[in-house]
Design a protein around this motif. Structure first.
Motif, PDB file in Angstrom:
ATOM      1  N   ASN A  40       0.833  -1.195   0.000  1.00 25.02           N
ATOM      2  CA  ASN A  40       0.000   0.000   0.000  1.00 25.02           C
ATOM      3  C   ASN A  40       0.870   1.247   0.000  1.00 25.02           C
ATOM      4  O   ASN A  40       1.861   1.335   0.729  1.00 25.02           O
ATOM      5  N   GLU A 174      -6.334  -4.468 -10.303  1.00 25.02           N
ATOM      6  CA  GLU A 174      -6.610  -5.361  -9.185  1.00 25.02           C
ATOM      7  C   GLU A 174      -7.817  -6.268  -9.459  1.00 25.02           C
ATOM      8  O   GLU A 174      -8.833  -6.207  -8.764  1.00 25.02           O
ATOM      9  N   HIS A 205      -1.676  -6.331  -5.614  1.00 26.38           N
ATOM     10  CA  HIS A 205      -0.916  -6.078  -4.388  1.00 26.38           C
ATOM     11  C   HIS A 205      -0.308  -7.353  -3.819  1.00 26.38           C
ATOM     12  O   HIS A 205       0.570  -7.301  -2.972  1.00 26.38           O
ATOM     13  N   TYR A 244       8.473  -5.794   1.338  1.00 33.48           N
ATOM     14  CA  TYR A 244       7.145  -6.131   0.834  1.00 33.48           C
ATOM     15  C   TYR A 244       6.571  -7.408   1.394  1.00 33.48           C
ATOM     16  O   TYR A 244       5.443  -7.444   1.876  1.00 33.48           O
TER      17      TYR A 244
END
Length: 252
Positions: A40, A174, A205, A244
């Motif tokens: 994010n 997404e 993501h 990440y």
């Protein structure tokens, strides 16, 4: 020709006091599935909005099939064959699935006003619409209202309406957002199938979701490219693991 369908050169987008995309040069090869991922706030949605022309860059250039599209409008790049689907479902809820696909087919044919023609006048599109629904596994629900679909199947309908425009480049925002594991696997299989003969750029993501799906993964962090390559390479990158993946990496 370079073989790159989408290319950005030193792309930057700054807002007041904040740089969301910082000097990013991206190259998407023809006929591949390329995933743009990151935690994010990494800048992936801003990057995607720049490429799809919903934002204008502060500096840098964007090319589609070698043509500079930096100042073009979304409708112009759609006519060039680059079609975007949205993170939030954008179908007509009170039309049937078949009718939703027919609307998209009319857009492709530049017959938008034919939406108001009689039912019989539009039946010529039914066979093609049914074929597209079958391509995403929705052939059993052609007469259902879109509003009646569960979330995962509604996203499949959105993908089907995008395919009705016969894109050369499929831009997915997404596509697995908010889905359970079963729906994620199903959508991934369908994306893999419909990607044949096309170039796909998708924002996601979750690195694990795109692991088997993507030819190339670009990882963004704080608006810049942190790492790029196939999953095997990216997943072992120490910077990616640190910034990440975290605990998710150790669960594999």
């Amino acid at each position: 020709m370079t073989g790159y369908v989408i290319e950005t050169r030193n792309l930057t987008k700054s807002f007041t006091g904040f740089t969301a995309v910082d000097d990013v040069s991206l190259q998407v090869k023809q006929g591949t599935i390329h995933a743009l991922i990151g935690p994010n706030g990494a800048g992936k949605s801003t990057m995607f909005n720049l490429i799809t022309k919903f934002l204008q860059p502060t500096s840098g250039n964007i090319l589609l099939d070698g043509e500079d599209i930096t100042r073009k409008k979304p409708s112009q790049i759609a006519r060039m064959g680059a079609v975007r689907s949205f993170q939030i479902s954008s179908v007509f809820p009170h039309l049937t699935l078949l009718e939703n696909i027919r609307v998209a087919l009319q857009r492709k044919m530049h017959n938008s006003y034919h939406f108001w023609k009689s039912e019989t006048g539009l039946n010529v599109l039914n066979d093609e619409a049914r074929s597209i629904l079958a391509n995403v596994g929705l052939e059993d629900a052609e007469n259902n209202l879109a509003a009646e679909l569960p979330y995962g199947r509604k996203r499949l309908l959105e993908l089907a309406t995008t395919l009705a425009l016969q894109p050369k480049v499929l831009l997915l925002d997404e596509p697995m957002a908010g889905m359970g594991t079963g729906d994620v696997n199903r959508v991934a299989d369908i994306i893999r199938r419909v990607a044949e003969g096309r170039t796909v750029l998708m924002v996601e993501h979750n690195l694990n979701v795109v692991a088997d799906l993507s030819d190339t993964i670009t990882v963004l962090q704080r608006g810049a490219v942190l790492a790029e390559g196939p999953y095997e390479q990216v997943s072992r990158n120490k910077d990616v693991i640190s910034a990440y993946m975290g605990a998710a990496h150790h669960d594999d």
